[in-house]
Motif scaffolding. Structure first.
Motif, PDB file in Angstrom:
ATOM      1  N   ASN A 187      66.161   7.711  49.706  1.00  0.00           N
ATOM      2  CA  ASN A 187      66.200   8.158  48.307  1.00  0.00           C
ATOM      3  C   ASN A 187      66.778   7.042  47.447  1.00  0.00           C
ATOM      4  O   ASN A 187      67.956   6.719  47.548  1.00  0.00           O
TER       5      ASN A 187
ATOM      6  N   TYR B 205      63.280  14.101  39.767  1.00  0.00           N
ATOM      7  CA  TYR B 205      63.155  13.820  41.195  1.00  0.00           C
ATOM      8  C   TYR B 205      61.687  13.621  41.567  1.00  0.00           C
ATOM      9  O   TYR B 205      60.807  14.332  41.070  1.00  0.00           O
TER      10      TYR B 205
ATOM     11  N   LYS C 223      61.743   8.826  48.563  1.00  0.00           N
ATOM     12  CA  LYS C 223      62.075   9.640  47.393  1.00  0.00           C
ATOM     13  C   LYS C 223      62.760   8.773  46.346  1.00  0.00           C
ATOM     14  O   LYS C 223      63.399   7.768  46.667  1.00  0.00           O
TER      15      LYS C 223
ATOM     16  N   THR D  28      65.119   9.161  42.600  1.00  0.00           N
ATOM     17  CA  THR D  28      65.823   9.965  41.614  1.00  0.00           C
ATOM     18  C   THR D  28      66.088   9.117  40.382  1.00  0.00           C
ATOM     19  O   THR D  28      66.597   7.996  40.495  1.00  0.00           O
TER      20      THR D  28
END
Length: 563
Positions: free
Chosen positions: A52, A225, A242, A244
């Motif tokens: 992430n 997100y 991922k 953010t």
């Protein structure tokens, strides 16, 4: 004997069959071993993936519309983030394939042939088709009224994964370059019945075919997100699972969050960390300042449709009077340097290094004004016009809420230099009322000295010279005009640059515009800068710091891995 021969033949057949069977079993086993190896290799690859990536920004998490491109969602898509941008610029400013797997411009500059992936998918699972591409160009031209597509005659699909754009004029190079970070394919099934695209807020407004899809928005905490869409691997295998995007109130809060490890890197389009702020991060462990040459610049445009700046002597005197060291400190701290007479900085395509660097020469500036007749005729300590009338220069600042304080300090510095020349000056208060008032005054040529700014995105192709254009290509052309330098040679050189068929034509005309800036002094840069887009180095490797852009760029999501 005959029976024995038959028996022997049977035995031989059985043995051959057994050997053949064993061979077939081994051959069947081999792909299984290869599959296990491939799975292991893929597992090893996946184990290096960034789980992430947290990106800090001051852009708002408020608009999620792929066509209007507002907020941090819109500016992140300059990197082909959730969208299938047709091409992108690499760290050297060279166009590279993205959704367009390849592209080629015809010799006459009127045709652009391209290939595209046949296995790309929209984020709702539908396939991206040739119909989507044809629809996109029709939508950009006829609904969005994209100026660079005004001369587009047709967009056709020429076969599986192949297409062609045909222009009535040699505009293919111009469209490709001027639209490198803001043109992408649109899903026909979402947008075909929507004409007021700026106001559309449906959940499907965010659907794209980029390597990431939007999965959640928390507007209260200003966080969005995203998850990877591995099928849309336009620039290689996606290595970040991922992402953010976290919004902060200002650059100071953003930098503090990065220093404390709350975010991994920052991204603000054309809005790097200020030099006076970045110094607080010097020496912080695991933080790279992300320094690079900046392609944009602050500039000053002379209002040549009115006195006194219709006089080249006055313009040159003012250019010689400025304290470039002080101005550079105001704009970029200890990192700023005096600009060249050709306006655009060295990081721009076609930069002419033969032109002089600007410097202060107050003695020569006073001499020029004295000889031109700008003398103090009423004894008040300030110069007057040659006819004896009062001379009072108006300084107009670009309306900008984020840069207002900086423009105030720039105005103070420039007005101090004018005072040294015994020239009275004042701030244009009317243009500070709103963006609309400021732009109308600029468009109408109602300014003496106009302070403005060229973003790094504009600098990539249209460049600062776009802001000085005073005449359209032809009467009635719909375009914005902020300059006052009415000169056919300048107009032809500018359009020769942006409408070039290739790099050689672009550079030739860019150099001509730079030399005209030196000769005619219709505008000037105020400083050449360093840009700072800091990032952390403790968890990930593979960062690529694009000049003027930072480490969050179109390549990030295909090269970044865990250490």
């Amino acid at each position: 004997m005959k029976k024995r021969m038959i028996a022997l033949l049977v035995i031989v057949v059985l043995l051959v069959s057994a050997c053949s069977a064993n061979t077939e079993k081994k051959e069947e086993a081999k792909p299984a071993e290869e599959t296990q190896t491939e799975v292991k290799n893929q597992d090893d690859k996946d184990s290096n993936h960034v789980k992430n990536l947290v990106i800090g920004t001051i852009g708002k998490n408020d608009i999620f519309n792929i066509v209007s491109a507002g907020g941090i969602f819109g500016s992140m898509n300059y990197n082909g983030f959730t969208q299938g941008n047709f091409v992108y610029r690499d760290e050297n400013g060279i166009l590279q394939p993205f959704f367009f797997r390849s592209f080629e411009i015809s010799d006459d500059g009127k045709e652009l042939t391209f290939t595209f992936p046949t296995d790309a998918i929209w984020h709702d699972g539908k396939p991206v088709t040739g119909d989507d591409i044809v629809f996109t160009f029709d939508y950009m031209k006829n609904v969005k009224k994209q100026g660079s597509l005004k001369e587009l005659e047709s967009c056709t699909i020429e076969g599986e994964g192949k297409g062609k754009l045909v222009f009535s004029e040699p505009m293919a190079y111009y469209w490709l370059n001027s639209s490198s970070f803001n043109s992408r394919v649109y899903p026909k099934h979402v947008w075909e019945n929507i004409t007021d695209y700026r106001e559309y807020t449906g959940e499907d407004a965010a659907i794209g075919c980029g390597p990431y899809k939007l999965v959640k928005v928390d507007k209260e905490s200003q966080t969005s997100y995203y998850e990877a869409v591995p099928e849309n691997n336009y620039a290689g295998d996606v290595t970040v699972d991922k992402v953010t995007c976290q919004t902060y109130s200002d650059k100071s809060a953003l930098l503090m969050a990065l220093v404390q490890g709350e975010v991994d890197a920052m991204y603000n389009y054309a809005n790097p960390i200020d030099a006076h702020l970045i110094e607080t991060a010097i020496g912080v462990p695991d933080v790279d300042l992300g320094e690079s040459d900046y392609s944009g610049n602050f500039q000053m445009t002379y209002g040549m449709e009115r006195k006194p700046f219709d006089d080249i002597n006055f313009r040159k005197a003012v250019r010689m009077s400025l304290d470039y060291k002080k101005i550079a400190e105001v704009i970029n701290g200890s990192y700023g340097t005096a600009p060249g007479a050709g306006i655009i900085p060295p990081s721009c395509k076609g930069y002419d290094s033969s032109l002089p660097i600007l410097s202060k020469n107050l003695e020569e500036a006073n001499k020029i004004l004295d000889e031109a007749g700008y003398l103090d005729q009423d004894g008040d300590g300030f110069r007057d016009y040659p006819d004896g009338s009062e001379l009072d220069v108006m300084v107009t600042q670009q309306f900008s809420s984020s840069r207002q304080e900086l423009f105030n300090r720039l105005s103070e510095s420039i007005m101090a230099s004018l005072t040294e020349l015994n020239i009275k000056s004042h701030i244009d208060q009317d243009s500070l009322r709103s963006d609309e008032v400021w732009e109308k005054n600029i468009t109408d040529g109602k300014y003496d000295l106009s302070l403005g700014y060229t973003t790094s995105g504009m600098a990539y192709y249209s460049s600062a010279f776009r802001y000085f254009l005073a005449d359209p290509r032809f009467e009635g052309e719909e375009t914005w005009i902020w300059g006052t330098f009415h000169n056919d040679e300048y107009r032809d050189a500018y359009f020769g640059m942006v409408l070039a068929k290739n790099d050689d034509e672009y550079i030739k005309n860019s150099m001509k515009l730079q030399n005209m800036a030196n000769e005619y002094c219709y505008a000037q840069a105020l400083c050449w800068e360093k840009a700072f887009f800091p990032y952390r180095t403790d968890k990930y490797e593979g960062w690529q710091n694009y000049p003027s852009w930072g480490v969050i760029n179109p390549r990030t999501f295909f090269v970044l891995t865990e250490k």
